[in-house]
Design an enzyme around this catalytic site. Sequence first.
Site, PDB file in Angstrom:
ATOM      1  CG  HIS A 178      51.908 -21.109   2.643  1.00 51.66           C
ATOM      2  ND1 HIS A 178      51.365 -21.452   3.869  1.00 51.66           N
ATOM      3  CD2 HIS A 178      53.177 -20.691   2.888  1.00 51.66           C
ATOM      4  CE1 HIS A 178      52.271 -21.261   4.813  1.00 51.66           C
ATOM      5  NE2 HIS A 178      53.379 -20.791   4.251  1.00 51.66           N
ATOM      6  N   GLY A 195      13.853 -10.682  16.295  1.00 55.14           N
ATOM      7  CA  GLY A 195      13.426 -11.200  15.001  1.00 55.14           C
ATOM      8  C   GLY A 195      12.623 -10.164  14.235  1.00 55.14           C
TER       9      GLY A 195
HETATM   10  P1  NAD Z   1      17.168 -13.539  15.082  1.00 52.51           P
HETATM   11  O1  NAD Z   1      16.075 -14.473  14.750  1.00 52.51           O
HETATM   12  O2  NAD Z   1      18.514 -13.725  14.473  1.00 52.51           O
HETATM   13  O3  NAD Z   1      17.406 -13.536  16.653  1.00 52.51           O
HETATM   14  C1  NAD Z   1      16.407 -13.217  17.585  1.00 52.51           C
HETATM   15  C2  NAD Z   1      16.819 -13.755  18.931  1.00 52.51           C
HETATM   16  O4  NAD Z   1      15.924 -13.244  19.895  1.00 52.51           O
HETATM   17  C3  NAD Z   1      16.748 -15.279  19.005  1.00 52.51           C
HETATM   18  O5  NAD Z   1      17.932 -15.774  19.555  1.00 52.51           O
HETATM   19  C4  NAD Z   1      15.540 -15.520  19.888  1.00 52.51           C
HETATM   20  O6  NAD Z   1      15.640 -16.709  20.646  1.00 52.51           O
HETATM   21  C5  NAD Z   1      15.569 -14.290  20.771  1.00 52.51           C
HETATM   22  N1  NAD Z   1      14.276 -13.932  21.358  1.00 52.51           N
HETATM   23  C6  NAD Z   1      13.051 -13.981  20.786  1.00 52.51           C
HETATM   24  N2  NAD Z   1      12.114 -13.524  21.656  1.00 52.51           N
HETATM   25  C7  NAD Z   1      12.768 -13.169  22.785  1.00 52.51           C
HETATM   26  C8  NAD Z   1      12.352 -12.610  24.043  1.00 52.51           C
HETATM   27  N3  NAD Z   1      11.088 -12.320  24.277  1.00 52.51           N
HETATM   28  N4  NAD Z   1      13.297 -12.391  24.985  1.00 52.51           N
HETATM   29  C9  NAD Z   1      14.615 -12.666  24.730  1.00 52.51           C
HETATM   30  N5  NAD Z   1      15.045 -13.199  23.578  1.00 52.51           N
HETATM   31  C10 NAD Z   1      14.143 -13.435  22.607  1.00 52.51           C
HETATM   32  O7  NAD Z   1      16.583 -12.089  14.773  1.00 52.51           O
HETATM   33  P2  NAD Z   1      17.282 -10.673  14.692  1.00 52.51           P
HETATM   34  O8  NAD Z   1      18.618 -10.708  15.335  1.00 52.51           O
HETATM   35  O9  NAD Z   1      16.265  -9.703  15.159  1.00 52.51           O
HETATM   36  O10 NAD Z   1      17.487 -10.507  13.143  1.00 52.51           O
HETATM   37  C11 NAD Z   1      16.346 -10.454  12.270  1.00 52.51           C
HETATM   38  C12 NAD Z   1      16.660 -10.996  10.924  1.00 52.51           C
HETATM   39  O11 NAD Z   1      17.583 -10.163  10.251  1.00 52.51           O
HETATM   40  C13 NAD Z   1      17.261 -12.372  11.002  1.00 52.51           C
HETATM   41  O12 NAD Z   1      16.409 -13.253  10.311  1.00 52.51           O
HETATM   42  C14 NAD Z   1      18.568 -12.294  10.327  1.00 52.51           C
HETATM   43  O13 NAD Z   1      18.733 -13.307   9.392  1.00 52.51           O
HETATM   44  C15 NAD Z   1      18.576 -10.950   9.627  1.00 52.51           C
HETATM   45  N6  NAD Z   1      19.898 -10.372   9.853  1.00 52.51           N
HETATM   46  C16 NAD Z   1      20.959 -10.950   9.220  1.00 52.51           C
HETATM   47  C17 NAD Z   1      22.236 -10.483   9.445  1.00 52.51           C
HETATM   48  C18 NAD Z   1      23.375 -11.143   8.761  1.00 52.51           C
HETATM   49  O14 NAD Z   1      23.148 -11.895   7.825  1.00 52.51           O
HETATM   50  N7  NAD Z   1      24.609 -10.902   9.174  1.00 52.51           N
HETATM   51  C19 NAD Z   1      22.445  -9.425  10.324  1.00 52.51           C
HETATM   52  C20 NAD Z   1      21.352  -8.873  10.972  1.00 52.51           C
HETATM   53  C21 NAD Z   1      20.077  -9.359  10.711  1.00 52.51           C
END
Ligand code: NAD
Length: 475
Positions: free
Chosen positions: A451, A278
């Site tokens: 289509h 995150g």
């Molecule tokens: P995310 O919130 O999508 O996912 C983080 C994941 O890490 C979650 O599943 C969480 O449960 C897990 N997690 C948290 N702490 C943990 C730990 N200690 N051990 C193991 N797992 C743990 O965050 P992200 O992937 O870092 O992305 C960050 C932000 O960037 C997001 O808010 C996302 O919306 C944005 N982003 C968007 C896109 C897109 O729109 N395609 C692509 C990349 C990033």
Amino acid sequence: MSNNYDVVVIGAGPAGYIAAIRAAQNGLRVACIDEWQNRDGSYAFGGTCLNAGCIPSKALLESSELYHRAQHEFKKHGINVPGVSMDIAGMQKRRAGIVRQLTGGIAGLFKANKVDGLVGHGKLLADRKVEFTPVDGEVRILNAEHVVLASGSTPIELPSARFDGSRIVDSWDALEFDEVPERLGVIGAGVIGLELGSVWLRLGSKVTVLEAMGDFLFMADRDVASAAGKDFRKQGLDIRLGAKLTSATVEGDVVKVEYDDAQGEQSIEFDRLIVAVGRRPYTDGLFADDSGITVDERGFIDVDDECRTRVKNVFAVGDCVRGPMLAHKGSEEGVMVADLIAGELGEMNYDVIPSVIYTAPEIAWVGKTEAEVQSSGRPYKTGSFPFAASGRAKAMEQTSGMVKVISAADDDEILGVHIVGPMAGELIGEAVLALEFAASTEDIQRTIHAHPSLSEAVHEAALAADKRALNYMNR
Ligand code: NAD
Ligand code: FAD
């Protein structure tokens, strides 16, 4: 050089640069300040999205997918390309070129719209004065009628897995690897974990993803998450759920990771580890103590529904305020505040923000999940259509996944659309428009879809909600 502006925007990511351009289009005198510095020392507008996020990640997803398809799919089309190999330096050169072109494009747009693009640090002082410290030159105090804070976000660092920029890295470093790690670990099976895990898996890494939650993609609809999870595992992504990281230490060239899961204590070694758990709002040095700006317990700048902070005529938009951390959410907030500042109508529909994960298959959704609708108590119906029954998907050799439509049983309103499959990120556009116009399921049913196209799967899923799918058995 005048120091007086109608609007000063701090941050030129997708939230800030769009706010600046729209404000200038509204006839206001605008400056936009940004301090982003790339690894080669150059300064660039565009923020995380263009320099180290959306754009470079999609460039690598495209290259790696083409490589994967050349190896595994072309044969089925009758195309023989023996000895396909990957030139990582070539792939990275293309990524850097796309980023350079697009970030340079913002500088061009600023010029065309008469926005003063200022390179350096911006800090909000009391009384809407902004201290601008350029990367070269004297500090200037800008007087602003309105200020827009758009300082974005930064990766969360875990105390048990400190970034070292080489072996334990954040998403930015992971976009710039110059070789394919043999064993790649990813902490977090979120959007970044899945997208970057997919890139390096396709290029040859053995990828293990450790996710703390017990549910895969807990924010997505369960049917979509389960279909995607199966597909990713089939591709070779080793996703371990309920994995609680205890430590990650670098010993020589190896990252030793310890974690607990349902089976007890586990340990595993990687050549590189990406931590993608995150992001947090980034507001370091953004405002003075007496500026009047407040933040919540997670560090997000306090704003109301119109992105107004507690200080009159100071707004905040994008990742530094509540809501999903998505480029298009920030940009639309930027448009809204620029219009409000100009005295025009401006509003955001926070209920209709699409989410897209650019894996293969892609995952996209808008509106409520089935679990959310269920817990709201509103009677509902669902309809699904698998891409395996789509002629276009078959022709594309991309038949995994489905479209699911969730609608109200009482007045037929579409409440959510969830897609896992080819081009899901494009297909979701129709659903976003449908929800924005509060369309009924019947509206999509009566709309003519070309289509053979993937969009027919959206049409058929809407028909299936009333058990009227034409090209699939209704259940
Ligand atoms: P995310 O919130 O999508 O996912 C983080 C994941 O890490 C979650 O599943 C969480 O449960 C897990 N997690 C948290 N702490 C943990 C730990 N200690 N051990 C193991 N797992 C743990 O965050 P992200 O992937 O870092 O992305 C960050 C932000 O960037 C997001 O808010 C996302 O919306 C944005 N982003 C968007 C896109 C897109 O729109 N395609 C692509 C990349 C990033
Ligand atoms: P940012 O883009 O972070 O920009 C903020 C800018 O403010 C930066 O340039 C920073 O230098 C500048 N700044 C901060 N403080 C100051 C200051 N005091 N003075 C001067 N300048 C300052 N989102 C999507 O919608 N789709 C995707 O596909 C997608 N993919 C992503 C992939 C990755 C790997 C990552 C990390 C993120 C991705 N995101 C994606 C999320 C997206 O990048 C962010 O939601 C978006 O960039 C937020 O925009 P923003 O303008 O609020 O902030």
